[in-house]
Write a protein that holds these residues in place. Structure first.
Motif, PDB file in Angstrom:
ATOM      1  N   LYS A 183      43.757  12.263  22.985  1.00 54.91           N
ATOM      2  CA  LYS A 183      43.505  13.447  23.799  1.00 54.91           C
ATOM      3  C   LYS A 183      42.008  13.736  23.838  1.00 54.91           C
ATOM      4  O   LYS A 183      41.297  13.559  22.843  1.00 54.91           O
ATOM      5  CB  LYS A 183      44.228  14.674  23.229  1.00 54.91           C
ATOM      6  CG  LYS A 183      45.751  14.549  23.201  1.00 54.91           C
ATOM      7  CD  LYS A 183      46.343  14.598  24.605  1.00 54.91           C
ATOM      8  CE  LYS A 183      47.868  14.570  24.550  1.00 54.91           C
ATOM      9  NZ  LYS A 183      48.459  14.583  25.908  1.00 54.91           N
ATOM     10  N   VAL A 184      41.552  14.193  25.012  1.00 58.69           N
ATOM     11  CA  VAL A 184      40.153  14.585  25.183  1.00 58.69           C
ATOM     12  C   VAL A 184      40.099  16.042  25.611  1.00 58.69           C
ATOM     13  O   VAL A 184      40.823  16.461  26.515  1.00 58.69           O
ATOM     14  CB  VAL A 184      39.452  13.712  26.250  1.00 58.69           C
ATOM     15  CG1 VAL A 184      38.038  14.236  26.520  1.00 58.69           C
ATOM     16  CG2 VAL A 184      39.396  12.256  25.803  1.00 58.69           C
ATOM     17  N   LYS A 185      39.240  16.803  24.938  1.00 61.02           N
ATOM     18  CA  LYS A 185      39.004  18.184  25.343  1.00 61.02           C
ATOM     19  C   LYS A 185      37.510  18.346  25.605  1.00 61.02           C
ATOM     20  O   LYS A 185      36.701  18.213  24.692  1.00 61.02           O
ATOM     21  CB  LYS A 185      39.463  19.171  24.280  1.00 61.02           C
ATOM     22  CG  LYS A 185      39.349  20.630  24.728  1.00 61.02           C
ATOM     23  CD  LYS A 185      39.923  21.580  23.693  1.00 61.02           C
ATOM     24  CE  LYS A 185      39.837  23.018  24.194  1.00 61.02           C
ATOM     25  NZ  LYS A 185      40.388  23.981  23.203  1.00 61.02           N
ATOM     26  N   LEU A 186      37.178  18.603  26.877  1.00 56.78           N
ATOM     27  CA  LEU A 186      35.791  18.829  27.265  1.00 56.78           C
ATOM     28  C   LEU A 186      35.658  20.285  27.677  1.00 56.78           C
ATOM     29  O   LEU A 186      36.235  20.698  28.696  1.00 56.78           O
ATOM     30  CB  LEU A 186      35.385  17.901  28.402  1.00 56.78           C
ATOM     31  CG  LEU A 186      33.971  18.085  28.963  1.00 56.78           C
ATOM     32  CD1 LEU A 186      32.920  17.905  27.875  1.00 56.78           C
ATOM     33  CD2 LEU A 186      33.717  17.138  30.130  1.00 56.78           C
ATOM     34  N   ASN A 187      34.925  21.043  26.893  1.00 56.63           N
ATOM     35  CA  ASN A 187      34.811  22.488  27.092  1.00 56.63           C
ATOM     36  C   ASN A 187      36.217  23.100  27.086  1.00 56.63           C
ATOM     37  O   ASN A 187      36.905  23.004  26.080  1.00 56.63           O
ATOM     38  CB  ASN A 187      34.002  22.791  28.350  1.00 56.63           C
ATOM     39  CG  ASN A 187      32.583  22.231  28.257  1.00 56.63           C
ATOM     40  OD1 ASN A 187      31.973  22.273  27.183  1.00 56.63           O
ATOM     41  ND2 ASN A 187      32.052  21.698  29.350  1.00 56.63           N
ATOM     42  N   ASP A 188      36.695  23.652  28.202  1.00 59.55           N
ATOM     43  CA  ASP A 188      38.014  24.284  28.191  1.00 59.55           C
ATOM     44  C   ASP A 188      39.089  23.414  28.820  1.00 59.55           C
ATOM     45  O   ASP A 188      40.245  23.842  28.947  1.00 59.55           O
ATOM     46  CB  ASP A 188      37.952  25.626  28.945  1.00 59.55           C
ATOM     47  CG  ASP A 188      37.067  26.633  28.227  1.00 59.55           C
ATOM     48  OD1 ASP A 188      37.042  26.604  26.985  1.00 59.55           O
ATOM     49  OD2 ASP A 188      36.397  27.417  28.920  1.00 59.55           O
ATOM     50  N   LYS A 189      38.750  22.203  29.228  1.00 56.83           N
ATOM     51  CA  LYS A 189      39.717  21.348  29.901  1.00 56.83           C
ATOM     52  C   LYS A 189      40.216  20.264  28.958  1.00 56.83           C
ATOM     53  O   LYS A 189      39.432  19.541  28.357  1.00 56.83           O
ATOM     54  CB  LYS A 189      39.092  20.706  31.145  1.00 56.83           C
ATOM     55  CG  LYS A 189      40.078  19.831  31.926  1.00 56.83           C
ATOM     56  CD  LYS A 189      39.412  19.215  33.147  1.00 56.83           C
ATOM     57  CE  LYS A 189      40.394  18.314  33.893  1.00 56.83           C
ATOM     58  NZ  LYS A 189      39.769  17.699  35.086  1.00 56.83           N
ATOM     59  N   GLU A 190      41.556  20.122  28.864  1.00 58.70           N
ATOM     60  CA  GLU A 190      42.164  19.111  28.013  1.00 58.70           C
ATOM     61  C   GLU A 190      42.900  18.098  28.869  1.00 58.70           C
ATOM     62  O   GLU A 190      43.564  18.450  29.853  1.00 58.70           O
ATOM     63  CB  GLU A 190      43.134  19.759  27.021  1.00 58.70           C
ATOM     64  CG  GLU A 190      43.670  18.777  25.984  1.00 58.70           C
ATOM     65  CD  GLU A 190      44.462  19.467  24.879  1.00 58.70           C
ATOM     66  OE1 GLU A 190      45.333  18.811  24.298  1.00 58.70           O
ATOM     67  OE2 GLU A 190      44.193  20.656  24.610  1.00 58.70           O
TER      68      GLU A 190
END
Length: 487
Positions: free
Chosen positions: A466-473
């Motif tokens: 899983k990748v979470k960039l700022n508030d987007k997963e």
């Protein structure tokens, strides 16, 4: 009369015992000295196998209460890159006062039994002729050491102050000014443990006719180390310089760096080595501009001990070869190091930058980076065939990156850099504001950066596919698709 006779008899007996003990100690010292030198040479061979550097003891002249010996550091193969010819010798003329009560210790009212007390100085020869010219024909240092019956060595070294001026044919002067230094070191009998301190007030090079000066102030080094299970020294070290300054150098701005410090800790457990290195600086001033202060902390944990040992030996061999021959180029050295770099990636190591920070008058920025790797494939050539998605899944357990940069702080830094190149302050600040505005807008547009309360941010986490960039997963695959790194 009888009491006087008894007292005299006791004194004579004690004198006889002391004389016999001193004679016996002197006899044993020669064997112990040979043993210590062999151990030191063994360590030199391990670290620099091709250099031919070795210690020798010559002209041992044993007396009842003291002995004289010449300790020689012989550089058999020379060091081509330092213009040191083969078989160069550095000679230390030494006087050894025998135990159990060395006379040098008695002069200081030190009554603790010891095998020996040693005083050593440099001996002038062709190799050191220039050095003795700089020191006004004095030994650069005086060494006083104590050798215990356990063969541990405790030494105090005093580097003498120097004030030396050389005048060139054109009248230019070069002045070396050194306040002197005090060095202490403690080493156990087999060199498996050692500690040291180095302190000096000032070292400077100057040309008074041109008002050029380079100086170091407040030099303070120390370390406490012992050899661990992987034949690598573990422990703590610290190196600090109170101030470095450079003024009046042609085509260079005046520079003042304050409070420079490097600390390191190397520890170990059953299978691994753990390393932390911290670099910090309290102030940077270039021309008349105060740029601020910063800190960088590097961490390496769960490094496989046996693999690090192999890498270290390969690095030492390459560095030593490069030092002693002109046949090895920088590219060859780099390639040799890179070809062994994979050794540091065995058995799930972890790496971190936490924090990297910089502070100026407008605020403080910070970067935190953490990377946990998985055990790398034995077939290293397989990496070249991997797509980004496969490589991430194969090599990375977890990766995180957190960045916080106050816009005001970034504007100040960019403007200062422009001012350093001669730009007007108002123009530099206006240009910096525009650059930061563009950076922020583009970062938000591509959903890479955030802008909240005047702080530019980036928060990234990869773990468990899983990748979470700022508030987007999203999934790793979707993240790579969104950024054009997968099909």
């Amino acid at each position: 009369m009888k009491k006087s006779l008894v007292a005299v008899s006791v004194v004579v007996a004690l004198g006889a015992v002391w004389t016999a003990a001193s004679w016996y100690t002197g006899k044993k010292l020669e064997d112990r000295l040979d043993s210590f030198i062999k151990q030191a040479n063994t360590e030199l061979v391990k670290s620099f196998p091709q250099s031919g550097i070795e210690w020798q003891a010559k002209d041992f002249k044993r007396g009842i209460f003291s002995s004289d010996v010449r300790l020689i550091l012989n550089i058999k193969n020379g060091v081509k890159n330092a213009d040191i010819p083969p078989n160069e010798e550095i000679i230390f003329k030494s006087t050894i006062d025998h135990g159990p009560f060395p006379t040098a210790n008695l002069k200081r009212f030190n009554l603790i039994p010891q095998m020996a007390s040693v005083h050593a100085e440099l001996e002038k020869n062709d190799a050191l002729k220039k050095l003795f010219n700089i020191t006004n024909e004095k030994s650069l240092f005086n060494l006083d050491a104590k050798v215990s019956y356990s063969r541990a060595l405790s030494a105090n070294i005093e580097l003498i102050p120097i004030n030396h001026t050389e005048t060139n044919e054109n009248g230019d002067q070069r002045v070396l000014s050194f306040s002197g230094a005090k060095i202490s070191a403690d080493v156990n009998h087999d060199l498996s443990e050692f500690s040291f301190t180095v302190k000096s007030d000032e070292l400077s090079f100057s040309d008074p006719t041109k008002k050029e000066t380079i100086s170091l102030k407040g030099i303070d080094f120390k370390g406490d180390n012992k050899k661990g299970k992987f034949d690598i020294y573990t422990g703590d070290q610290s190196y600090s310089i109170g101030e470095f300054s450079m003024n009046g150098i042609p085509n260079e701005p005046n520079i003042a760096l304050k409070g420079m410090k490097v600390t390191s800790n190397l520890g170990e457990d059953k299978d691994n080595l753990n390393i932390k290195i911290v670099y910090s600086i309290d102030g940077v001033k270039i021309k008349d501009i105060e740029f601020g202060s910063g800190k960088l902390a590097l961490g390496m944990e769960k490094l496989d001990g046996q693999s690090v040992r192999k890498f270290t030996q390969a690095y030492n061999d390459t560095a030593e070869t490069a030092l002693t021959t002109d046949k090895v180029s920088y590219d060859t050295t780099s390639l040799a190091i890179l070809s062994n770099l994979h050794l540091l990636l065995n058995n799930n190591p972890q790496f971190s930058i936490s924090p990297f920070s910089w502070k100026n008058s407008k605020g403080e920025s910070s970067v935190d980076f953490n990377l946990s790797l998985q055990n790398i494939p034995e077939n290293k050539s397989a990496w070249q065939l991997m797509e980004p998605e496969e490589m991430a899944r194969t090599l990375v357990q977890e990766l995180s990156l957190h960045i916080n940069v106050p816009k005001a702080m970034l504007i100040e830094s960019i403007a200062q850099s422009a001012m350093l190149d001669g730009q007007d302050k108002a123009a530099a600040e206006a240009q910096a504001e525009q650059q930061v505005r563009i950076i922020t807008q583009e970062g938000i547009k591509y959903k890479i950066l955030t802008d909240k309360d005047g702080i530019i941010g980036l928060n990234f986490l990869y773990a468990n596919d899983k990748v979470k960039l700022n508030d987007k997963e999203s999934s790793l695959h979707q993240f790579l698709l969104d950024n054009g790194l997968a099909e």
